[in-house]
Design a protein around this motif. Sequence first.
Motif, PDB file in Angstrom:
ATOM      1  N   VAL A 308       0.856  -1.194   0.000  1.00 51.22           N
ATOM      2  CA  VAL A 308       0.000   0.000   0.000  1.00 51.22           C
ATOM      3  C   VAL A 308       0.885   1.235   0.000  1.00 51.22           C
ATOM      4  O   VAL A 308       1.748   1.403   0.878  1.00 51.22           O
ATOM      5  N   THR A 310       0.628   5.415  -0.065  1.00 53.74           N
ATOM      6  CA  THR A 310      -0.293   6.532   0.143  1.00 53.74           C
ATOM      7  C   THR A 310       0.439   7.843  -0.100  1.00 53.74           C
ATOM      8  O   THR A 310       1.547   8.050   0.411  1.00 53.74           O
ATOM      9  N   THR A 320      -4.384   6.513  -2.518  1.00 57.63           N
ATOM     10  CA  THR A 320      -3.730   5.291  -2.061  1.00 57.63           C
ATOM     11  C   THR A 320      -3.710   4.264  -3.181  1.00 57.63           C
ATOM     12  O   THR A 320      -4.745   4.009  -3.815  1.00 57.63           O
ATOM     13  N   ARG A 322      -2.909   0.293  -4.026  1.00 56.25           N
ATOM     14  CA  ARG A 322      -2.830  -0.982  -3.328  1.00 56.25           C
ATOM     15  C   ARG A 322      -2.531  -2.095  -4.348  1.00 56.25           C
ATOM     16  O   ARG A 322      -3.341  -2.378  -5.238  1.00 56.25           O
TER      17      ARG A 322
END
Length: 468
Positions: A308, A310, A320, A322
């Motif tokens: 992840v 951000t 974000t 992922r």
Amino acid sequence: MMAATAVDRVRAGMRRALALWQMPWLPLVMVAAAAAASEQQVPLVLWSSDRDLWAPAADTHEGHITSDMQLSTYLDPALELGPRNVLLFLQDKLSIEDFTAYGGVFGNKQDSAFSNLENALDLAPSSLVLPAVDWYAVSTLTTYLQEKLGASPLHVDLATLRELKLNASLPALLLLRLPYTASSGLMAPKEVLTGNDEVIGQVLSVLKSEDVPYTAALTAVRPPRVARDVALVARGLGRQLLQRQSASPMIFSPVSYNDTAPRILFWAQNFSVAYRDHWKDLTSLTFGDQDRLNLTGSFWNDSVASLVLTYEQLFGTTVTFRFILANRFYPVSARHWFTLERLEIHSNGSVAYFNASQVTGPSIYSFHCEYVSSLNKNGNLLVPGTQPSLWQMTFQDFQIQAFNVTGEQFSYASDCAGFFSPGIWMGLLTSLFMLFIFTYGLHMILSLKTMDRFDDHKGPTIALTQIV
């Protein structure tokens, strides 16, 4: 007496901090250009909207090379007492010879390629010109400014700068890569420098229209001539800015997610993302400053891994990314294979995802591909979940590994390029065609038979009876 007069004129020109192309600079320019043939240096030009930020550069005599310690003494007063908005112009390559050849130092100022830069230095209350700065000190300049200002670097262009609302009390470090440098081999050097000077002029006009105090710097990413063995040169340079050494600037280490040990490795030479066709380069934010990279939410186990990333204030909000990977056992191959199941983008409470099932390989390997992108021209390995998609992504020289990671290095890479590339197919077809011609010709030669009957010249001649 003549030599002493020339030196005095050079030092007087430095104290006035005029443009690089004025005649008092000429002796210093010539000597610095000669020294550049054996040393690795780049020029650095500084100017600010505040007064009295720099004292006269007493050490800038002919042939002097500004070291990392001297550079920090010039920058510290400007960062502590001057404006908190710092703008760093980075050109791909720049040398003092560029100012000598194209800056109008021989009187042809109307034909100068640096008219906007010259005007900015003439009007700036404070300015400083360092014709030869140690390249390895300049390579740590971004990190140095970041730690001094306490602000993450923000890569901007002219359009983005117009949208930003700068505050005089809040620090901001803006990085602007001047265009045209990548294609400079197709353009005349003067056209490249003139185009970059126009960009500088437009950026300064935007800042002036908003009445924003600033400190600006112009330098180069690398010198025109780079030492063949950077590591050998770097060993003898001593302490760098903030005690950090950079033997190979702009070469970043992979992102590493750790719990008790390194679990996920991710790297790309270029990481770019677009929202509504507005592109942002996240390469330096992702790989260049990993101490501040936000990996909150990442996790790992033997079967599932999630990386992840951000970013604050990306497209005006928090975004974000992922990466979700799965590790499965396949009886047919009798081994585990991993797959990048999908790539999710979370912003403003919404989720956009890309199917990335083609990013796969044996779990003991990493995965590498020249392009992992949602663009058709780059292979379209990322397939948007909804069409049309507001988001676009491109990774150049992409590599990832989430299982069987040992240390901070990738395992052997399973590449996305197939074994039978178009070149190989053309070679095979050409070889088969030539083999067919050779076989046919050999067959024809072997089919030739010699005559086994001949006329006997000693025997009676053949007589033909005439029929009336």
